[in-house]
Design an enzyme around this catalytic site. Structure first.
Site, PDB file in Angstrom:
ATOM      1  CE  LYS A 157      -4.112  -1.980   0.494  1.00  0.00           C
ATOM      2  NZ  LYS A 157      -5.238  -1.781  -0.448  1.00  0.00           N
ATOM      3  CG  ASP A 232     -10.037  -2.088  -5.978  1.00  0.00           C
ATOM      4  OD1 ASP A 232     -11.215  -2.478  -6.107  1.00  0.00           O
ATOM      5  OD2 ASP A 232      -9.451  -2.096  -4.890  1.00  0.00           O
ATOM      6  CE  LYS A 254     -10.445  -5.087  -3.479  1.00  0.00           C
ATOM      7  NZ  LYS A 254     -10.052  -3.848  -2.757  1.00  0.00           N
ATOM      8  CG  ASP A 304      -5.065  -8.685  -2.402  1.00  0.00           C
ATOM      9  OD1 ASP A 304      -4.429  -9.122  -1.417  1.00  0.00           O
ATOM     10  OD2 ASP A 304      -5.541  -7.533  -2.446  1.00  0.00           O
ATOM     11  CG  ASP A 306      -3.781 -10.295   2.113  1.00  0.00           C
ATOM     12  OD1 ASP A 306      -4.889  -9.831   1.755  1.00  0.00           O
ATOM     13  OD2 ASP A 306      -2.755  -9.592   2.180  1.00  0.00           O
TER      14      ASP A 306
END
Length: 341
Positions: A157, A232, A254, A304, A306
């Site tokens: 990030k 995103d 997502k 991704d 996690d």
């Protein structure tokens, strides 16, 4: 399968707050816990489907607002709905995701088949996942990268505070072996990204996620980047895809953004037709939130997932993280049998 054929449903929606090991920093936000809404749908035969959603923080979509949305529809839900009807009843967002995932899980219990089989997919396999480092001091991020000894892929990030180059170089020096991507969470300007780009190339960064703010997608026009750009926040559901053709090469799907696994499958199919690479991401959460995305991730180039590794305690049954990969058994979600209590 049509839920109406199986009688009424009993709805339970519960807010949870998952404690995390340390504060997590991104552009414009610091998280001190990961909040969630857990939805359970139980049919007249006592079979229960479960779903978890975190919502979309930058859209003020929270577990509290999700619960209000769902409670307003309690009568319709408990009368019996299916996944297709749900798409029309709620907008994209966490509430629809939690319900949609619960319906998929319930259908697996009713049919005696795992979700991947219901969707016509191959049996899942462990997937390499990124391990994410929040935006901290460069030395702290380097130490964090070393602490992720099992990681084979790391996501950084970044914030536009003038220290992004230091952060990237520090992590690359600490972990010369890993696949690397960075995520600006809308934080860069065109000028600051241009200044940073040579360092990203030097550090062998493979993907840059969402460099620019929503609404400034035109900044991507004519951008001469040798590194893959992923969208995103700029792509919430499948309606946003056409405007990104020629601007980005990858789409981050997502489930909370798009409003569930049903929408995610449609988005993935359309994205492939338009020539995009696929990435699956998460808004944090427990293994119950990761499992539906894990099945989707079987067809994605970048994974991704996690979120649970940051929790102080991930409720059982839990995803397995080892050798830089994630494995979600269908006992967590989407299997034909109920998970053990």
């Amino acid at each position: 399968m049509n839920v109406h054929e199986c009688g009424r449903l009993r709805l339970q929606a519960t807010q949870k707050s998952w404690a995390i090991k340390a504060p997590f920093h991104i552009t414009g936000y610091t998280f001190t816990a990961f909040d969630a809404l857990i939805v359970e749908l139980t049919d007249e035969q006592g079979r229960t489907g479960r779903g978890e959603a975190q919502g979309v923080y930058y859209r003020h979509d929270t577990p509290a607002t999700m619960q209000v949305q769902i409670e307003a529809m309690r009568t319709q839900i408990e009368a019996g709905i299916d996944r297709q009807t749900l798409q029309q009843l709620l907008p994209a967002g966490g509430a629809r995701n939690a319900l949609d995932c619960a319906l998929w899980d319930l259908d697996a219990k009713r049919s005696g088949k795992p979700v991947w089989q219901l969707a016509g997919l191959d049996a899942p396999r462990p997937l390499r996942t990124t391990y994410t480092l929040g935006a901290e001091e460069p030395e702290a991020m380097a130490a964090g990268a070393k602490a992720y000894a099992a990681a084979r892929a790391i996501k950084l990030k970044l914030t536009d505070d003038g220290r992004s180059a230091e952060r990237v170089l520090a992590v690359r020096e600490a972990r010369p072996d890993v696949w690397l991507m960075v995520d600006a969470n809308q934080g860069f300007t065109r000028e600051s990204f241009a200044r940073l780009l040579p360092t990203l190339v030097e550090a062998r960064v493979a993907v840059v996620e969402q460099p620019f703010p929503i609404g400034n997608e035109a900044w991507l026009d004519g951008l001469d980047s040798p590194i893959m750009i992923a969208a995103d926040e700029s792509v919430q559901d499948h309606h946003d895809l056409p405007s990104l053709v020629g601007r980005v090469g990858m789409i981050n799907i997502k489930l909370d953004k798009g409003g569930g696994r049903t929408e995610a499958l449609a988005k993935a199919a359309q994205a492939r037709e338009l020539g995009f690479e696929l990435m699956v991401g998460n808004m944090s959460g427990s293994s119950l939130a990761m499992a539906p995305a894990f099945v989707l991730g079987q067809s994605c180039k970048v994974v991704d997932l996690d979120g649970p590794i940051y929790l102080r305690r991930d409720p059982a049954p839990s995803a397995i993280y080892e050798h830089g990969r994630i494995w979600c058994d269908d006992a967590i979600w989407g299997g034909p049998l109920a998970a053990a209590a």
